[in-house]
Design a protein around this motif. Sequence first.
Motif, PDB file in Angstrom:
ATOM      1  N   MET A   1       0.847  -1.192   0.000  1.00 29.64           N
ATOM      2  CA  MET A   1       0.000   0.000   0.000  1.00 29.64           C
ATOM      3  C   MET A   1       0.885   1.245   0.000  1.00 29.64           C
ATOM      4  SD  MET A   1      -2.841   1.129   2.831  1.00 29.64           S
ATOM      5  CE  MET A   1      -3.614  -0.483   2.724  1.00 29.64           C
ATOM      6  N   ILE A   2       0.528   2.240  -0.793  1.00 24.85           N
ATOM      7  CA  ILE A   2       1.308   3.467  -0.912  1.00 24.85           C
ATOM      8  C   ILE A   2       0.613   4.563  -0.106  1.00 24.85           C
ATOM      9  CG2 ILE A   2       2.221   5.179  -2.528  1.00 24.85           C
ATOM     10  CD1 ILE A   2       2.005   2.914  -4.674  1.00 24.85           C
ATOM     11  N   VAL A   3       1.320   5.114   0.890  1.00 25.32           N
ATOM     12  CA  VAL A   3       0.756   6.120   1.787  1.00 25.32           C
ATOM     13  C   VAL A   3       1.725   7.285   1.884  1.00 25.32           C
ATOM     14  CG1 VAL A   3      -0.149   6.570   4.105  1.00 25.32           C
ATOM     15  CG2 VAL A   3      -0.366   4.284   3.114  1.00 25.32           C
ATOM     16  N   ASP A   4       1.196   8.528   1.889  1.00 27.31           N
ATOM     17  CA  ASP A   4       2.084   9.678   2.020  1.00 27.31           C
ATOM     18  C   ASP A   4       2.182  10.110   3.472  1.00 27.31           C
ATOM     19  OD1 ASP A   4      -0.176  11.179   2.622  1.00 27.31           O
ATOM     20  OD2 ASP A   4      -0.122  12.389   0.809  1.00 27.31           O
ATOM     21  N   ARG A   5       2.924  11.186   3.738  1.00 26.64           N
ATOM     22  CA  ARG A   5       3.195  11.590   5.113  1.00 26.64           C
ATOM     23  C   ARG A   5       1.970  12.129   5.826  1.00 26.64           C
ATOM     24  NH1 ARG A   5       6.931  16.975   4.022  1.00 26.64           N
ATOM     25  NH2 ARG A   5       5.328  18.230   2.946  1.00 26.64           N
ATOM     26  N   GLN A   6       0.920  12.464   5.077  1.00 29.38           N
ATOM     27  CA  GLN A   6      -0.335  12.886   5.694  1.00 29.38           C
ATOM     28  C   GLN A   6      -1.295  11.719   5.896  1.00 29.38           C
ATOM     29  OE1 GLN A   6      -2.150  16.692   4.794  1.00 29.38           O
ATOM     30  NE2 GLN A   6      -0.592  17.124   3.251  1.00 29.38           N
ATOM     31  N   GLY A   7      -0.836  10.540   5.572  1.00 31.35           N
ATOM     32  CA  GLY A   7      -1.669   9.362   5.734  1.00 31.35           C
ATOM     33  C   GLY A   7      -2.639   9.130   4.603  1.00 31.35           C
ATOM     34  N   ARG A   8      -2.462   9.859   3.493  1.00 33.31           N
ATOM     35  CA  ARG A   8      -3.364   9.693   2.359  1.00 33.31           C
ATOM     36  C   ARG A   8      -2.931   8.522   1.493  1.00 33.31           C
ATOM     37  NH1 ARG A   8      -3.103  15.875   0.235  1.00 33.31           N
ATOM     38  NH2 ARG A   8      -0.899  15.287   0.304  1.00 33.31           N
ATOM     39  N   ARG A   9      -3.905   7.852   0.930  1.00 35.69           N
ATOM     40  CA  ARG A   9      -3.651   6.798  -0.041  1.00 35.69           C
ATOM     41  C   ARG A   9      -4.763   6.842  -1.078  1.00 35.69           C
ATOM     42  NH1 ARG A   9      -6.822   1.669   2.027  1.00 35.69           N
ATOM     43  NH2 ARG A   9      -6.543   1.167  -0.159  1.00 35.69           N
ATOM     44  N   PHE A  10      -4.547   6.142  -2.183  1.00 37.96           N
ATOM     45  CA  PHE A  10      -5.562   6.100  -3.233  1.00 37.96           C
ATOM     46  C   PHE A  10      -6.571   4.995  -2.935  1.00 37.96           C
ATOM     47  CE2 PHE A  10      -1.921   7.761  -5.885  1.00 37.96           C
ATOM     48  CZ  PHE A  10      -2.436   9.039  -6.022  1.00 37.96           C
ATOM     49  N   ARG A  11      -7.837   5.401  -2.769  1.00 36.05           N
ATOM     50  CA  ARG A  11      -8.926   4.445  -2.570  1.00 36.05           C
ATOM     51  C   ARG A  11      -9.953   4.523  -3.698  1.00 36.05           C
ATOM     52  NH1 ARG A  11      -8.084   6.109   2.855  1.00 36.05           N
ATOM     53  NH2 ARG A  11      -7.692   4.365   4.285  1.00 36.05           N
ATOM     54  N   ASN A  12     -10.103   5.723  -4.260  1.00 36.02           N
ATOM     55  CA  ASN A  12     -11.145   5.980  -5.250  1.00 36.02           C
ATOM     56  C   ASN A  12     -10.525   6.271  -6.604  1.00 36.02           C
ATOM     57  OD1 ASN A  12     -13.786   6.330  -3.497  1.00 36.02           O
ATOM     58  ND2 ASN A  12     -12.138   7.378  -2.407  1.00 36.02           N
ATOM     59  N   LEU A  13     -10.926   5.506  -7.597  1.00 31.75           N
ATOM     60  CA  LEU A  13     -10.420   5.683  -8.953  1.00 31.75           C
ATOM     61  C   LEU A  13     -11.531   6.201  -9.846  1.00 31.75           C
ATOM     62  CD1 LEU A  13      -8.210   5.261 -11.137  1.00 31.75           C
ATOM     63  CD2 LEU A  13      -9.124   2.932 -11.431  1.00 31.75           C
ATOM     64  N   GLN A 221     -29.277  21.186   9.055  1.00 33.30           N
ATOM     65  CA  GLN A 221     -28.210  20.930  10.016  1.00 33.30           C
ATOM     66  C   GLN A 221     -27.160  20.052   9.368  1.00 33.30           C
ATOM     67  OE1 GLN A 221     -30.790  19.240  12.987  1.00 33.30           O
ATOM     68  NE2 GLN A 221     -30.365  17.124  12.370  1.00 33.30           N
ATOM     69  N   GLN A 222     -25.912  20.299   9.697  1.00 32.22           N
ATOM     70  CA  GLN A 222     -24.834  19.501   9.127  1.00 32.22           C
ATOM     71  C   GLN A 222     -24.795  18.140   9.799  1.00 32.22           C
ATOM     72  OE1 GLN A 222     -21.066  21.496   8.952  1.00 32.22           O
ATOM     73  NE2 GLN A 222     -20.017  19.793   7.951  1.00 32.22           N
ATOM     74  N   VAL A 223     -24.530  17.110   8.994  1.00 31.14           N
ATOM     75  CA  VAL A 223     -24.422  15.749   9.502  1.00 31.14           C
ATOM     76  C   VAL A 223     -23.061  15.181   9.104  1.00 31.14           C
ATOM     77  CG1 VAL A 223     -26.911  15.351   9.482  1.00 31.14           C
ATOM     78  CG2 VAL A 223     -25.569  14.822   7.440  1.00 31.14           C
ATOM     79  N   ASP A 224     -22.723  14.055   9.693  1.00 32.75           N
ATOM     80  CA  ASP A 224     -21.420  13.449   9.443  1.00 32.75           C
ATOM     81  C   ASP A 224     -21.314  12.937   8.009  1.00 32.75           C
ATOM     82  OD1 ASP A 224     -20.628  13.939  12.034  1.00 32.75           O
ATOM     83  OD2 ASP A 224     -21.204  11.954  12.776  1.00 32.75           O
ATOM     84  N   ALA A 225     -20.086  12.942   7.513  1.00 32.32           N
ATOM     85  CA  ALA A 225     -19.764  12.374   6.205  1.00 32.32           C
ATOM     86  C   ALA A 225     -18.473  11.578   6.360  1.00 32.32           C
ATOM     87  CB  ALA A 225     -19.597  13.476   5.162  1.00 32.32           C
ATOM     88  N   PRO A 226     -18.200  10.615   5.473  1.00 34.52           N
ATOM     89  CA  PRO A 226     -16.949   9.861   5.557  1.00 34.52           C
ATOM     90  C   PRO A 226     -15.733  10.780   5.558  1.00 34.52           C
ATOM     91  CG  PRO A 226     -18.436   8.845   3.978  1.00 34.52           C
ATOM     92  CD  PRO A 226     -19.060  10.153   4.380  1.00 34.52           C
ATOM     93  N   LEU A 227     -14.644  10.331   6.182  1.00 30.91           N
ATOM     94  CA  LEU A 227     -13.446  11.148   6.341  1.00 30.91           C
ATOM     95  C   LEU A 227     -12.914  11.664   5.019  1.00 30.91           C
ATOM     96  CD1 LEU A 227     -11.211  12.262   8.201  1.00 30.91           C
ATOM     97  CD2 LEU A 227      -9.969  10.100   7.838  1.00 30.91           C
ATOM     98  N   ASP A 228     -12.933  10.812   3.979  1.00 34.27           N
ATOM     99  CA  ASP A 228     -12.370  11.230   2.692  1.00 34.27           C
ATOM    100  C   ASP A 228     -13.432  11.723   1.712  1.00 34.27           C
ATOM    101  OD1 ASP A 228     -13.539   8.787   2.195  1.00 34.27           O
ATOM    102  OD2 ASP A 228     -11.920   8.039   0.933  1.00 34.27           O
TER     103      ASP A 228
END
Length: 322
Positions: A1-13, A221-228
Motif C-alpha cells: 500500500m502506498i501512503v504519504d506523510r499525511q496518511g493519504r492513499r488512493f482508494r477511489n479511482l 443541520q450539518q451531519v457526518d460524512a466519511p473522512l475522505d
Amino acid sequence: MIVDRQGRRFRNLRVSLTAACNYACSYCVPNGKRLVAAQDELPADTLARGVAYLIEAAGIERLRITGGEPLISPRLDAFLAAVAQLALQDITLTTNGQLLSRKLPQLQAAGIRRLNVSLDTLDPLAFRRIARGGDLATVLAGMQQARALGMQIKVNMVPMRGQNLDQVLPLLDYCLEQGFELRFIELMRMGHLARDHNAFVQQFVGLDSLLELIGQAHAYQQVDAPLDATALRYQIPGRGHFGVIANESVPFCRTCSRLRLSSTGWLHGCLSSNNRHYVGDLLAKPRHEALPALQRLLVKALADKQELAFSGGVTVMKVIGG
C-alpha cells in the motif's frame, strides 16, 4: 500500500472512458465547441486491465466511470462487463443524463446501482444556454426511469452568479421531492477559468452564500460524512439531504483519496497539479512486469497532491473526468 506523510492513499479511482461530450457547458469549455474523442484513446479491455492493476498496486476500492460523457463512448459496454468482474466495493457512473434512458439496460445488467447526474437548472432555456446541447425533458425522464429501477441518484449542480443562482432552491425542492440527493459544486478554477481570474470571481458562489440562500427557505443541520468525502453533508429534517462540494471554501486536500485515469492512459494524482504519468504502455505488459513500474508511478502521483488547498489547474475537467 502506498501512503504519504499525511496518511493519504488512493482508494477511489475515476476512469474517463472518453474526452468526448455531447454538451459544451459554459464552465467547462469557453468557446462552445463540443470536445471530441482523442485519437489515442485506449481500448476497453486495456482500461479495464488498468483498473485491475490499480486495485492490486494501489488498493483501489471504489470506481467511478466518467468522461467527457461516458454514455456516448463505444467502449462503455465492454468496459462495464469487464470491471463488473473485479473486486471492487462500489462502481458508480457520472453522466449528463442525455442518453440515460437508452443505456439503462446495460447499466442495470452491469450492476450499476448509483448514478451522479449533472444538472444545473430546471429552466429549459437556461439549460440550453449553460449546457449548449441536449434537452432538459430527456434528462429528467431518464432520471425518473433510473429511480423506478431502484437506482440511487445524486444530482450535481454548479451554482453560478448571472447564470443559474435563481435555480438553487427550485432544484433543491425538486430533488427533495423526488428522493434525489442534490450536491452543489463550487465553481472550480480549471481550464479557461484557471487563466481568467475575473470570469471566475464574477461567477463564483461560495459555501456561506449558498447556505444563506438555502436557509431562507429551509432549516438544515450539518451531519457526518466519511473522512475522505468531498462533500459537506446537510439534512433538512423530514425532507432529505443535500451536500456541498466546497473545494474553495472548505478544501478537502488533506484527506483526498482520489486518483484519475484518462482515456488515453495518463494517471492524474491531483487536479491542481499539471503533472501526469503515462501508464498506457504498462497496461500492455503482464502483471509481474507492470505492477512494480506502476507502483513507482503511483508514488509520484500521490506526491502531486496539494498539501492544504486546491489551487486550480489548466487541464480541462472533461478530459480527465469530474
